[in-house]
Scaffold this motif. Structure first.
Motif, PDB file in Angstrom:
ATOM      1  N   PHE A  31       0.824  -1.304  -0.233  1.00 19.65           N
ATOM      2  CA  PHE A  31       0.004  -0.001   0.006  1.00 19.65           C
ATOM      3  C   PHE A  31       0.845   1.390   0.155  1.00 19.65           C
ATOM      4  O   PHE A  31       1.792   1.184   0.884  1.00 19.65           O
ATOM      5  N   THR A  49       1.374   4.831   0.779  1.00 19.26           N
ATOM      6  CA  THR A  49       0.676   5.860   1.961  1.00 19.26           C
ATOM      7  C   THR A  49       1.667   7.189   1.797  1.00 19.26           C
ATOM      8  O   THR A  49       2.592   7.001   1.305  1.00 19.26           O
ATOM      9  N   ARG A  50       1.131   8.358   2.411  1.00 19.91           N
ATOM     10  CA  ARG A  50       1.973   9.419   2.454  1.00 19.91           C
ATOM     11  C   ARG A  50       3.318   8.925   3.210  1.00 19.91           C
ATOM     12  O   ARG A  50       4.142   9.705   2.924  1.00 19.91           O
ATOM     13  N   VAL A  76       3.838   0.624   2.631  1.00 21.76           N
ATOM     14  CA  VAL A  76       3.285  -0.337   3.755  1.00 21.76           C
ATOM     15  C   VAL A  76       3.217  -1.697   3.055  1.00 21.76           C
ATOM     16  O   VAL A  76       2.591  -2.003   2.171  1.00 21.76           O
ATOM     17  N   ALA A  80       2.180  -4.763   3.363  1.00 19.66           N
ATOM     18  CA  ALA A  80       1.263  -5.619   4.466  1.00 19.66           C
ATOM     19  C   ALA A  80       1.565  -6.942   4.059  1.00 19.66           C
ATOM     20  O   ALA A  80       1.224  -7.783   4.743  1.00 19.66           O
ATOM     21  N   ALA A  82      -9.259  -1.378  -2.426  1.00 16.66           N
ATOM     22  CA  ALA A  82      -8.759  -1.031  -1.079  1.00 16.66           C
ATOM     23  C   ALA A  82      -7.793  -0.239  -1.144  1.00 16.66           C
ATOM     24  O   ALA A  82      -6.948   0.178   0.005  1.00 16.66           O
ATOM     25  N   LEU A 106       4.966  -1.726   9.551  1.00 14.95           N
ATOM     26  CA  LEU A 106       5.188  -2.183   8.302  1.00 14.95           C
ATOM     27  C   LEU A 106       5.846  -1.245   7.152  1.00 14.95           C
ATOM     28  O   LEU A 106       6.140  -1.722   6.012  1.00 14.95           O
TER      29      LEU A 106
END
Lengths: 292, 314, 331
Positions: free
Chosen positions: C13, C15-16, C20, C22, C60, C279
């Motif tokens: 993922f 993200t800012r 991540v 996962a 997601a 993570l």
């Protein structure tokens, strides 16, 4: 727990340093901020560049902008300097917009907070009153209020404030209804916190972000309403506002459109600035969008 | 026997709901002695959380009385209630929802002291730091916001907040249910230590019978707003008398081979609505042992050996 | 050939704060008719793995960064959308933790089952409704014919989960992915649903991938278990032997932490110190090493590879508990 919610909890604190950066990164908020800075700069610096009384007849009437550098934006039908008038209008508009919104936000927050916190009969009574105000067309109500009391800056501010609060009240109430049952509020209650303290320190700070975003839109609306009132001749007769200039110039619209056009542009820019800023704030303060 | 610290006498709480009254808590009497832990177990909708909120005076009971240290709270004046609040504190289920997202941890912990006008600024800060350390957190955490902490750290903050006023009793409402197992053990150990160290009484509420057993001296089982069985921990666990208690024990999934060989008592159907609870024994529609009598006559709590049980057949 | 084989799956993922990871190299296989539990704490990547199999992860915000998901020999990650849709709900079905949000609130249960059927089967409306009644009977829904007209919010939590299982089973899938199917339910209802899933699985011969955080649920439902920690499988094997003698210190720590009923009441519980690593910045070596009682300097050097431990057991650990003396003696 679903493993999809992977990222850490969204930062909810609006006062964290991230807010300004988020606003700057938001295109509409950034544009709104720049426009607002221009209007503010005009209102602050303007009196130094074009001092004097906006009502004073200083030159020949209906000078076009640029025709005479002593009156760079021209003069109106009475020979009054338009630059001086626009500066005065900027100050009046901003003042009325801010104060009226402050009044609206205060009444709205009070009604919404009490209704949402106490619920039941209190809520029912307060919300019926709110609905009463919502069913009357706001501008008509403002006209009536200003006409009944003498037109002045004070009555305009009060009238605009009084017609603008119901939306804030509804928003605050919805926020309070949700927050009232949140565990941290219950936790504060079990610690023995008094009700005013509970409302002021626990619930209100969490309920405010959307109210702030909405208030920027209320400012824009208040400025429009003031201009409309002044246009109809219901403004303060001693104060030169954008609406007053437009009202005075409407007879000569064909020969000298700029008399109405320049304050019109000023209103559009200012309203746009607040709308964009409000939209940007709404996004920046919305925890659901922050997660993206 | 010592006088109970907390006593609930025939407490009733009804809520109006669409189509009738929710009988969330119906005629419940419970006692907690000083220093004792009473476990309260039951499934969602059994009224255990309502009971916790009644004890915390988040709303008044519809009927009955709640006494803390001999004072009846339903009739007490504001000063007495304020005093009571500092003596009885709560640890909430969701450590994130129960901390104000806009306040620093230091502020959250200091606030109870400010509200109750305890100590000066420096004293308060010392107390906050000492307590942070006691619950296993570094003092630097005082400057952080709740969203910057992990679930376990947040629940430690929740526990610290409950202890900062030196209460005599704490109510833990599903205090470890939202935590992962590895963190759950850490938090339960902390609660065990603090309880022994401070001589705290506790009302420990959970849907997890194994956890309740581990944490409690006595255990009460609730079903649809009523206490159906109450006994000391070992009697309840080893010799459960009410069919519902037995079903609860059997239904708890376990990793231990011994538990897998346990007698299976599978309940039929779902929890009935608390708006219109069944006549007679409220458990009879799901009870594998129900007799005609159970449909007609509501069983009262009665003593059988060391246990109090509300069942015609026990 | 296993029914489902996941090889080196990576799901990330953006993200800012950074990437991540996962799921960071998960290997797992499921045979026909078998129940495999994927167990781990929050953030271990168990749900993300499940969502990745059906490629629901893009919705997601995730991205499958690498690996293969072979279902019956076909790589799911390379399928075009049309072929993927032909598999979803048909050969692989999924049930979710929260049936109230997974069911459509404005459609009756019957309509939803019929829709699931007609999406993949050439079947008339009348026949589909009859089949819907059969399916509700199969999941032991009380008075199934009347329930066809009910809307999700009118049902209890247990009945909603039964309805969702009926929808999932509509096309007789080869694989059922159950993502925390009983976490939102009470223990007595959970026991009923687990019992139902076990029975249905045996009767229909489908395989099941059970995602859960509850080791008790694993013990009572699964044939094999894979333990996830920080996006990787740290240990897998048959439930019985793995739970009796866990090899990985994390598995052992987890089991000790949940075996609360075997301890004297009020005694100190065995705990795993510290917390799950971020993570965003996983340690270069074994992700569990900072919390591990058996860690040595070697553990920080590089991630341990998966090694066979006999009896179908696999573990990724440099210092596993292996000897029967050290291991947990079966009771």
């Amino acid at each position: 727990m679903s493993g999809i919610a992977l990222t850490a909890a969204p930062p909810a604190a609006s006062d964290s340093p991230g807010l300004l950066r988020r606003l700057a990164g938001n295109r509409s908020a950034a544009l709104g901020g720049v426009l607002l800075a221009l209007v503010l700069g005009f209102a602050v610096v303007g009196p130094l560049l074009w001092p004097g009384d906006p009502w004073e007849m200083v030159a020949a009437p209906m000078l076009w902008p640029g025709e005479d550098m002593a009156n760079p934006l021209g003069t109106d039908v009475m020979g009054r300097d338009l630059a001086t008038g626009l500066v005065s209008g900027a100050r009046v508009s901003l003042l009325i917009g801010l104060v009226a919104t402050l009044i609206a936000a205060t009444i709205g927050t009070l009604f919404g907070a009490l209704g949402g916190f106490y619920g039941g009969r209190t809520d029912a009574v307060l919300m019926r009153v709110t609905e009463l105000f919502q069913t009357v067309p706001t501008f008509v109500l403002a006209v009536v209020l200003v006409a009944v009391f003498r037109p002045s800056v004070t009555t305009a501010v009060l009238a605009i404030g009084i017609v603008s609060w119901p939306a804030t009240a509804r928003l605050v109430r919805a926020q309070f209804l949700v927050l009232r049952d949140r565990e941290f509020v219950l936790a504060a209650e079990t610690l023995g916190m008094s009700t005013p303290r509970l409302i002021l320190t626990q619930i209100l700070p969490n309920a405010l972000p959307p109210v702030i975003a909405m208030s920027t839109l209320t400012i824009a609306h208040a400025i429009q309403t003031e201009a409309a009132l002044s246009f109809l001749g219901l403004g303060d007769p001693n104060v030169m506002s954008w609406g007053t200039i437009i009202g005075g110039g409407r007879e000569q619209l064909t020969e000298a459109w700029y008399v109405c056009g320049l304050p019109g542009i000023a209103i559009i820019v200012t309203v746009l600035a607040f709308n964009l800023l409000g939209e940007g704030l709404n996004d920046a303060l919305n925890p659901h969008l922050q997660r993206r | 026997m010592t006088a109970p610290l907390l006593e609930m006498r025939r407490v009733v709480k009804h809520f109006p709901a669409n189509g009738g009254m929710v009988r969330a808590v119906d005629d419940v009497s419970l006692q907690v002695a000083p220093g004792e832990t009473l476990g309260l177990v039951g499934e969602s909708g059994c009224g255990k959380s309502t009971l916790a909120r009644l004890v915390m005076r988040l709303f008044p009971p519809s009927d009955g009385s709640i006494l803390f240290d001999g004072t009846d709270l339903t009739t007490a004046d504001r000063a007495a209630v304020a005093e009571y609040r500092s003596g009885l504190q709560m640890v909430f289920q969701d450590p994130f929802a129960s901390l104000n997202p806009r306040e620093t941890i230091g502020r959250i912990l200091e606030q109870p002291l400010v509200v109750h006008r305890r100590g000066g600024r420096a004293e308060r800060r010392d107390r906050v730091n000492a307590l942070l350390e006691r619950v296993g957190l570094r003092p630097e955490i005082a400057a952080r916001y709740p969203h910057e902490l992990s679930g376990g750290q947040r629940q430690r903050v929740g526990i610290a907040r409950a202890l900062i006023l030196h209460p005599r009793m704490i109510v833990c409402d599903e205090a470890v249910s939202a935590l992962d197992v590895s963190v759950r053990a850490q938090v339960l150990n902390l609660l065990l230590e603090l309880r022994a160290e401070l001589g705290l009484a506790a009302l420990f509420i959970s849907h997890d019978l194994a956890v309740v057993r581990h944490m409690s001296d006595r255990v009460a089982v609730m079903y649809l707003g009523e206490v159906v069985e109450q006994a000391d921990r070992d009697s309840l666990w080893d010799r459960p008398l009410h069919p519902y208690t037995r079903a609860l024990i059997a239904a708890t999934p376990s990793t231990s081979p011994a538990a897998r060989r346990r007698e299976r008592l599978m309940l039929q159907g779902d929890l009935p609505s608390p708006i219109d609870p069944p006549r007679g024994c409220r458990f009879h529609p799901r009870c594998p042992l129900a007799q005609p009598r159970c449909r007609e006559e509501a069983p009262a709590l009665r003593r059988v050996g060391a246990t109090e049980v509300a069942c015609h057949l026990a | 050939m296993p029914l489902l084989e996941i090889r080196g799956l990576q799901t990330w993922f953006e993200t800012r704060a950074g990437t991540v990871k996962a799921v960071n190299g998960v290997d797992l296989s499921i045979e026909r008719g078998e129940t495999v539990a994927l167990v781990g704490e929050s953030g271990s990547g168990k749900s993300v793995t499940a969502y990745s199999v059906l490629r629901l992860i893009e919705a997601a915000g995730g991205r499958i960064a690498g690996g293969e998901v072979l279902f019956d020999g076909t790589d799911m990650l390379r399928l075009d959308l049309a072929s993927l849709r032909a598999v979803r709900g048909n050969r692989i079905a999924m049930i979710f933790q929260e049936p109230l949000s997974a069911l459509n609130p404005v459609q009756s249960i019957g309509t939803q089952i019929v829709e699931a059927l007609r999406l993949h089967r050439d079947i008339g409306l009348r026949a589909a409704r009859e089949r819907a009644v059969e399916l509700l009977e199969l999941v032991r829904m009380p008075s199934p014919r009347e329930r066809l007209e009910e809307y999700p919010h009118r049902l209890s939590g247990g009945m909603r989960q039964r309805a969702m299982i009926a929808i999932a089973l509509a096309c007789e899938p080869d694989l059922l992915i159950a993502d925390e199917p009983t976490t939102a339910l009470d223990v007595t209802t959970q026991a009923q649903i687990l019992d139902l899933l076990r029975e249905l699985q045996g009767r229909l011969g489908m395989a099941m991938l059970l995602i859960t955080h509850d080791l008790g649920v694993v013990a009572e439902t699964a044939d094999r278990v894979a333990v996830l920690y920080a996006g990787r499988v740290v240990e897998q094997g048959p439930v019985e032997t793995l739970f009796d003698a866990p090899a990985h210190p994390y598995t052992r720590g987890l089991l000790d932490a949940v075996r609360i009923e075997e301890l004297p009441p009020g005694s100190r519980l065995p705990e795993i110190p510290g917390m799950v690593p971020s993570l965003l910045a996983l340690p270069p070596g074994c992700a569990f090493a900072p919390r591990c009682p058996r860690a040595t300097p070697a553990c920080d050097a590089g991630p341990p590879a998966m090694r066979a431990g006999g009896e179908g057991r696999l573990h990724a650990c440099f210092n596993p508990w292996l000897s029967t003396v050290e291991g947990r003696v079966p009771a």
